[in-house]
Design a protein around this motif. Structure first.
Motif, PDB file in Angstrom:
ATOM      1  N   GLY A 131     -69.961  36.620  14.779  1.00 26.34           N
ATOM      2  CA  GLY A 131     -69.027  35.519  14.576  1.00 26.34           C
ATOM      3  C   GLY A 131     -68.017  35.809  13.482  1.00 26.34           C
ATOM      4  O   GLY A 131     -68.364  36.345  12.423  1.00 26.34           O
ATOM      5  N   ARG A 132     -66.743  35.444  13.730  1.00 29.58           N
ATOM      6  CA  ARG A 132     -65.684  35.704  12.754  1.00 29.58           C
ATOM      7  C   ARG A 132     -65.700  34.695  11.610  1.00 29.58           C
ATOM      8  O   ARG A 132     -65.090  34.935  10.575  1.00 29.58           O
ATOM      9  N   GLY A 133     -66.382  33.589  11.765  1.00 26.37           N
ATOM     10  CA  GLY A 133     -66.552  32.662  10.665  1.00 26.37           C
ATOM     11  C   GLY A 133     -67.649  33.146   9.732  1.00 26.37           C
ATOM     12  O   GLY A 133     -68.612  33.802  10.154  1.00 26.37           O
ATOM     13  N   PHE A 134     -67.514  32.816   8.433  1.00 28.01           N
ATOM     14  CA  PHE A 134     -68.464  33.315   7.439  1.00 28.01           C
ATOM     15  C   PHE A 134     -68.724  32.222   6.421  1.00 28.01           C
ATOM     16  O   PHE A 134     -67.775  31.616   5.886  1.00 28.01           O
ATOM     17  N   ALA A 135     -70.006  31.961   6.156  1.00 22.88           N
ATOM     18  CA  ALA A 135     -70.381  30.929   5.178  1.00 22.88           C
ATOM     19  C   ALA A 135     -71.333  31.537   4.163  1.00 22.88           C
ATOM     20  O   ALA A 135     -72.227  32.310   4.520  1.00 22.88           O
ATOM     21  N   ILE A 136     -71.147  31.176   2.899  1.00 22.77           N
ATOM     22  CA  ILE A 136     -71.996  31.672   1.830  1.00 22.77           C
ATOM     23  C   ILE A 136     -72.313  30.527   0.877  1.00 22.77           C
ATOM     24  O   ILE A 136     -71.444  29.680   0.609  1.00 22.77           O
ATOM     25  N   ALA A 137     -73.545  30.491   0.394  1.00 22.78           N
ATOM     26  CA  ALA A 137     -74.007  29.349  -0.406  1.00 22.78           C
ATOM     27  C   ALA A 137     -73.869  29.587  -1.902  1.00 22.78           C
ATOM     28  O   ALA A 137     -74.226  28.709  -2.688  1.00 22.78           O
ATOM     29  N   VAL A 138     -73.400  30.769  -2.307  1.00 21.44           N
ATOM     30  CA  VAL A 138     -73.278  31.054  -3.740  1.00 21.44           C
ATOM     31  C   VAL A 138     -71.865  31.510  -4.065  1.00 21.44           C
ATOM     32  O   VAL A 138     -71.150  32.050  -3.208  1.00 21.44           O
ATOM     33  N   ASP A 139     -71.472  31.276  -5.287  1.00 20.56           N
ATOM     34  CA  ASP A 139     -70.219  31.798  -5.798  1.00 20.56           C
ATOM     35  C   ASP A 139     -70.430  33.262  -6.171  1.00 20.56           C
ATOM     36  O   ASP A 139     -71.322  33.592  -6.959  1.00 20.56           O
ATOM     37  N   VAL A 140     -69.618  34.150  -5.598  1.00 23.75           N
ATOM     38  CA  VAL A 140     -69.836  35.582  -5.772  1.00 23.75           C
ATOM     39  C   VAL A 140     -69.707  35.999  -7.235  1.00 23.75           C
ATOM     40  O   VAL A 140     -70.492  36.804  -7.737  1.00 23.75           O
ATOM     41  N   ALA A 141     -68.746  35.447  -7.925  1.00 23.17           N
ATOM     42  CA  ALA A 141     -68.490  35.866  -9.302  1.00 23.17           C
ATOM     43  C   ALA A 141     -69.614  35.470 -10.248  1.00 23.17           C
ATOM     44  O   ALA A 141     -70.052  36.257 -11.093  1.00 23.17           O
ATOM     45  N   SER A 142     -70.103  34.236 -10.104  1.00 23.21           N
ATOM     46  CA  SER A 142     -71.106  33.725 -11.052  1.00 23.21           C
ATOM     47  C   SER A 142     -72.530  33.793 -10.535  1.00 23.21           C
ATOM     48  O   SER A 142     -73.479  33.771 -11.321  1.00 23.21           O
ATOM     49  N   GLY A 143     -72.707  33.846  -9.218  1.00 25.28           N
ATOM     50  CA  GLY A 143     -74.041  33.808  -8.637  1.00 25.28           C
ATOM     51  C   GLY A 143     -74.628  32.424  -8.550  1.00 25.28           C
ATOM     52  O   GLY A 143     -75.772  32.248  -8.120  1.00 25.28           O
ATOM     53  N   ASN A 144     -73.854  31.408  -8.930  1.00 29.86           N
ATOM     54  CA  ASN A 144     -74.334  30.028  -8.894  1.00 29.86           C
ATOM     55  C   ASN A 144     -74.161  29.425  -7.504  1.00 29.86           C
ATOM     56  O   ASN A 144     -73.342  29.896  -6.700  1.00 29.86           O
ATOM     57  N   HIS A 162     -72.849  27.143  -4.648  1.00 33.23           N
ATOM     58  CA  HIS A 162     -71.489  26.653  -4.433  1.00 33.23           C
ATOM     59  C   HIS A 162     -71.437  25.837  -3.144  1.00 33.23           C
ATOM     60  O   HIS A 162     -71.696  26.371  -2.061  1.00 33.23           O
ATOM     61  N   ASP A 163     -71.138  24.552  -3.267  1.00 31.07           N
ATOM     62  CA  ASP A 163     -70.979  23.639  -2.128  1.00 31.07           C
ATOM     63  C   ASP A 163     -72.154  23.768  -1.159  1.00 31.07           C
ATOM     64  O   ASP A 163     -71.980  24.061   0.033  1.00 31.07           O
ATOM     65  N   LEU A 164     -73.358  23.564  -1.681  1.00 33.85           N
ATOM     66  CA  LEU A 164     -74.555  23.692  -0.851  1.00 33.85           C
ATOM     67  C   LEU A 164     -74.532  22.720   0.314  1.00 33.85           C
ATOM     68  O   LEU A 164     -74.904  23.070   1.438  1.00 33.85           O
ATOM     69  N   GLU A 165     -74.092  21.490   0.072  1.00 36.17           N
ATOM     70  CA  GLU A 165     -74.050  20.500   1.146  1.00 36.17           C
ATOM     71  C   GLU A 165     -73.124  20.946   2.275  1.00 36.17           C
ATOM     72  O   GLU A 165     -73.452  20.816   3.462  1.00 36.17           O
ATOM     73  N   GLY A 166     -71.954  21.475   1.922  1.00 31.36           N
ATOM     74  CA  GLY A 166     -71.036  21.957   2.951  1.00 31.36           C
ATOM     75  C   GLY A 166     -71.614  23.121   3.725  1.00 31.36           C
ATOM     76  O   GLY A 166     -71.446  23.228   4.949  1.00 31.36           O
ATOM     77  N   PHE A 167     -72.300  24.013   3.022  1.00 35.33           N
ATOM     78  CA  PHE A 167     -72.954  25.154   3.657  1.00 35.33           C
ATOM     79  C   PHE A 167     -74.002  24.684   4.653  1.00 35.33           C
ATOM     80  O   PHE A 167     -74.051  25.165   5.799  1.00 35.33           O
ATOM     81  N   VAL A 168     -74.830  23.720   4.255  1.00 38.49           N
ATOM     82  CA  VAL A 168     -75.886  23.212   5.127  1.00 38.49           C
ATOM     83  C   VAL A 168     -75.282  22.497   6.333  1.00 38.49           C
ATOM     84  O   VAL A 168     -75.725  22.682   7.479  1.00 38.49           O
ATOM     85  N   ARG A 169     -74.260  21.663   6.097  1.00 37.48           N
ATOM     86  CA  ARG A 169     -73.627  20.948   7.215  1.00 37.48           C
ATOM     87  C   ARG A 169     -73.071  21.925   8.239  1.00 37.48           C
ATOM     88  O   ARG A 169     -73.191  21.712   9.452  1.00 37.48           O
ATOM     89  N   ARG A 170     -72.441  22.987   7.768  1.00 38.35           N
ATOM     90  CA  ARG A 170     -71.853  23.959   8.696  1.00 38.35           C
ATOM     91  C   ARG A 170     -72.941  24.662   9.511  1.00 38.35           C
ATOM     92  O   ARG A 170     -72.761  24.912  10.709  1.00 38.35           O
ATOM     93  N   PHE A 171     -74.064  24.973   8.893  1.00 37.39           N
ATOM     94  CA  PHE A 171     -75.132  25.622   9.650  1.00 37.39           C
ATOM     95  C   PHE A 171     -75.681  24.675  10.714  1.00 37.39           C
ATOM     96  O   PHE A 171     -75.953  25.091  11.846  1.00 37.39           O
ATOM     97  N   TYR A 172     -75.856  23.410  10.363  1.00 36.26           N
ATOM     98  CA  TYR A 172     -76.270  22.422  11.363  1.00 36.26           C
ATOM     99  C   TYR A 172     -75.253  22.357  12.499  1.00 36.26           C
ATOM    100  O   TYR A 172     -75.618  22.337  13.684  1.00 36.26           O
ATOM    101  N   TRP A 190     -85.206  29.859  -5.097  1.00 38.12           N
ATOM    102  CA  TRP A 190     -84.203  30.841  -5.501  1.00 38.12           C
ATOM    103  C   TRP A 190     -82.993  30.220  -6.177  1.00 38.12           C
ATOM    104  O   TRP A 190     -82.259  30.904  -6.904  1.00 38.12           O
ATOM    105  N   GLY A 191     -82.777  28.921  -5.976  1.00 34.83           N
ATOM    106  CA  GLY A 191     -81.633  28.255  -6.579  1.00 34.83           C
ATOM    107  C   GLY A 191     -81.889  27.751  -7.988  1.00 34.83           C
ATOM    108  O   GLY A 191     -80.981  27.199  -8.620  1.00 34.83           O
ATOM    109  N   ALA A 192     -83.094  27.947  -8.495  1.00 37.41           N
ATOM    110  CA  ALA A 192     -83.401  27.472  -9.847  1.00 37.41           C
ATOM    111  C   ALA A 192     -82.506  28.172 -10.866  1.00 37.41           C
ATOM    112  O   ALA A 192     -82.404  29.396 -10.880  1.00 37.41           O
ATOM    113  N   GLY A 193     -81.848  27.374 -11.708  1.00 36.69           N
ATOM    114  CA  GLY A 193     -80.970  27.940 -12.728  1.00 36.69           C
ATOM    115  C   GLY A 193     -79.621  28.377 -12.227  1.00 36.69           C
ATOM    116  O   GLY A 193     -78.818  28.932 -12.976  1.00 36.69           O
ATOM    117  N   ARG A 194     -79.353  28.148 -10.957  1.00 31.61           N
ATOM    118  CA  ARG A 194     -78.053  28.518 -10.402  1.00 31.61           C
ATOM    119  C   ARG A 194     -77.129  27.298 -10.319  1.00 31.61           C
ATOM    120  O   ARG A 194     -76.275  27.191  -9.523  1.00 31.61           O
TER     121      ARG A 194
END
Length: 664
Positions: A510-523, A525-535, A660-664
């Protein structure tokens, strides 16, 4: 009496030296412990060599651990250790590595017995680890060492025997065998291609369950007989394990009905257990030449498979004659799967297999295949590298989800081989031909050609261990290509998988791409949006009941049994469906060789009993999303405006932040 006193006095002196060395190590600064551990290792080796030494060192394992004996070594993180590698370490390694492995196992025993806290590995994990190592090396305990092992172990042979006997005595053979048999069945249910270690465990269990050694209880044989018979006597014609030559002569005098019964017995045993006996190979080769009408029964084919066999009989007969030998008997199961999948109806596949049959291997490919040979085998004879690769090709085409990365950090390449076998088998065969014949795989990244041969000149890969023949030949090339694609994404400010996965795996990613963390900080990022898109893209009740068409690459955050983050890992999403209990589950492929895992906080990965096909792992939808951090999708298939229930979203967030999200 004098000899006994002398031995006790000698052990006492050696233990005093060990205690002194341990004390000095404890005083050493943390960054220097690894380089100053040699004195402790040598003192421990001398103590372990003596009768009673293992028990005495075991009493000191807490102090040795606290002093930092494992600091800076692979044994510092027990949760990542592999029992197959540990078993080989006890047989193949130098003094330093061997003693570290012995001390590591004593530490696990202390965790099992409650002498040390179960901080990084659970009590059950410690028990399973020790049981697997004991099973793989149980012949050492009873003195059944081959010449190669005697040479390699040298002066340490009695040390290893004392050590393993002590572990066995404390764990208990009864517990080991029962755990072991359960473990073997669990692994076989996943139908892995590479099962040499499983066959070794079954062989060892067979030898010692049939011995009169004290401590081998009859009650422990539950479930073992079926495994043993599947390897050494699956039919009436070979039930007493008469030897391959005797069986080959025996079948020439069997009448037609007896041969048919043998064929049915072989096919049934193979599909019931996932194991293929060397006798099966002898039988299949014989009937291919003399009674080809029995091939469907011998392979356990359905009506679909019989139809494929009728259409491609010449090719299938040639594959049997070329690739099926007692040493490559497991390829019979792969052949049955290849036929049943209907892969041969893909028009480029048959000519590609004909090419593979005649393929001349380059020296580099032959060397990689020869490195797969059992380093402890006294008999170096067997099928040629070309034949073993052909058998491996049959296996991977027959069981795409049986590929494993072995004890290597090559999950992306293992995933690619599996996905190509599933989605694009003719391309897989092309990659294998390039790697095996030309020692060069050509790929492209954003329109620019990549040559693995040129890349390998600058980046020599590590030697692969515990992999199948196709992986041994192809993965070194695929790994350097994958790494080069990632290198070319440096500086883009986003996760390189966004671009690499599409170029590396194929057009169907798939040409669409979703990621749950901010690459620069590792924190996060928009977890709710990530989950909604997967659903919206994958849940059948939200995406209009659209199925997964092609396997899709994804990334998970691996956590241990305590829910602590371990690392990122490549998987592929195979399908999303209801299980027999009506629970929506994500079924996925995990290339790490053992897909049944405890990811902590109640997230238990299943491989059977929840609607999985052989080789699949599964989790309930919410639990899977809680460990997902990257996925691909087709933006045109994404359902618009979906709303995920607040309670479901809250449960997912809690699982993420509790692991895995603890402290992120």
């Amino acid at each position: 009496m004098t000899d006994s006193n002398d031995e006790q006095q000698k052990l006492k002196l050696r233990l005093e030296r060990l205690d002194q060395a341990c004390h000095r190590l404890a005083q050493t600064s943390s960054f220097a412990k690894f380089t100053h551990s040699s004195e402790v290792i040598e003192a421990a080796r001398r103590a372990l060599n003596d009768p009673g030494g293992a028990a005495a060192v075991y009493q000191r394992i807490g102090e040795l651990t606290d002093a930092g004996i494992f600091s800076g070594s692979d044994w510092e993180t027990p949760e990542i250790l592999q029992p197959e590698m540990a078993a080989n370490t006890l047989k193949l390694s130098s003094d330093h590595t061997l003693i570290l492995e012995c001390l590591s196992e004593l530490r696990l025993l202390a965790i099992l017995e409650g002498e040390l806290p179960a901080e990084r590995i659970s009590v059950q994990e410690a028990k399973n680890f020790l049981a697997r190592v004991l099973a793989l090396n149980i012949h050492l305990i009873f003195g059944e060492t081959g010449e190669a092992e005697r040479v390699r172990l040298g002066r340490n042979i009695e040390l290893v025997r004392h050590h393993q006997s002590f572990i066995l005595e404390r764990v208990g053979f009864d517990a080991v065998v029962e755990e072991l048999i359960t473990e073997i069945w669990r692994i076989l249910q996943q139908r892995p291609i590479q099962i040499e270690h499983v066959k070794l465990m079954i062989t060892n269990v067979a030898v010692y369950l049939n011995s009169d050694h004290p401590g081998v209880p009859i009650a422990s044989t539950r479930g073992a007989e079926r495994l043993i018979s599947a390897l050494y006597g699956p039919t009436r014609g070979c039930h007493e394990d008469p030897g391959l030559d005797v069986f080959a002569e025996r079948i020439t005098s069997m009448d037609e009905q007896t041969l048919r019964n043998e064929a049915l017995g072989f096919g049934r045993s193979m599909h019931d257990t996932g194991l293929v006996s060397p006798y099966h190979a002898i039988f299949l080769r014989y009937i291919t030449d003399h009674h080809p009408d029995l091939i469907p029964a011998t392979l356990g084919l359905s009506s679909t498979g019989v139809e494929v066999l009728g259409c491609f009989s010449e090719l299938i007969h040639r594959l049997i004659r070329e690739a099926v030998w007692p040493q490559t008997a497991q390829s019979i199961l792969g052949l049955a799967g290849l036929i049943e999948r209907g892969v041969l109806y893909n028009s480029p596949v048959p000519p590609s297999l004909w090419r593979q049959i005649h393929l001349e291997l380059c020296p580099a490919a032959q060397q990689r295949l020869n490195q797969l040979a059992n380093p402890l085998a006294d008999d170096a004879t067997g099928p040629t590298a070309r034949v073993r690769l052909l058998a491996g090709v049959i296996n991977i085409l027959g069981h795409p989800l049986g590929v494993g990365q072995g004890n290597n950090p090559t999950c992306q390449s293992a995933r690619a081989l599996s996905m190509w076998s599933t989605n694009d088998p003719d391309y897989l065969l092309q990659v294998i031909a390039w790697a095996a014949r030309d020692n060069d795989v050509i790929s492209h990244f954003e329109g620019r050609e990549l040559s693995s041969a040129k890349l390998l000149e600058a980046h020599q890969p590590d030697e692969l261990t515990d992999v199948d023949p196709v992986s041994a030949v192809a993965v070194p090339h695929l790994d350097v290509i994958y790494m080069e694609m990632g290198r070319r994404c440096i500086g883009r400010g986003e996760d390189p998988h966004r671009w690499v996965n599409m170029e590396f795996h194929g057009w169907w990613v798939g040409r669409g791409f979703a990621i749950a963390v901010d690459v620069a900080s590792g924190n996060l990022h928009d977890l709710e949006g990530f989950v909604r898109r997967f659903y919206a893209c994958y849940h059948p009740l939200y995406n209009g009941n659209n199925p997964v068409i092609h396997s899709q690459p994804a990334g998970i955050a691996v956590t241990d049994a305590s829910g602590r983050f371990v690392g990122w890992h490549a998987i592929s999403i195979e399908r999303v469906s209801l299980d027999p209990e009506g629970v929506t589950r994500v079924y996925f492929f995990n290339p790490n060789n053992d897909s049944t895992q405890d990811w902590g906080n109640g997230v238990l990965v299943s491989t059977e009993g929840c609607g999985e096909y052989h080789g699949e792992s599964s989790l309930p939808f919410e639990e899977f999303v809680s460990r997902l951090y990257i996925f691909h999708f087709d933006p045109r298939d994404e359902a618009p405006g979906i709303v995920v229930a607040d309670d479901a979203m809250a449960r997912i967030r809690a699982m993420v932040e509790g692991s895995w999200g603890a402290g992120r």
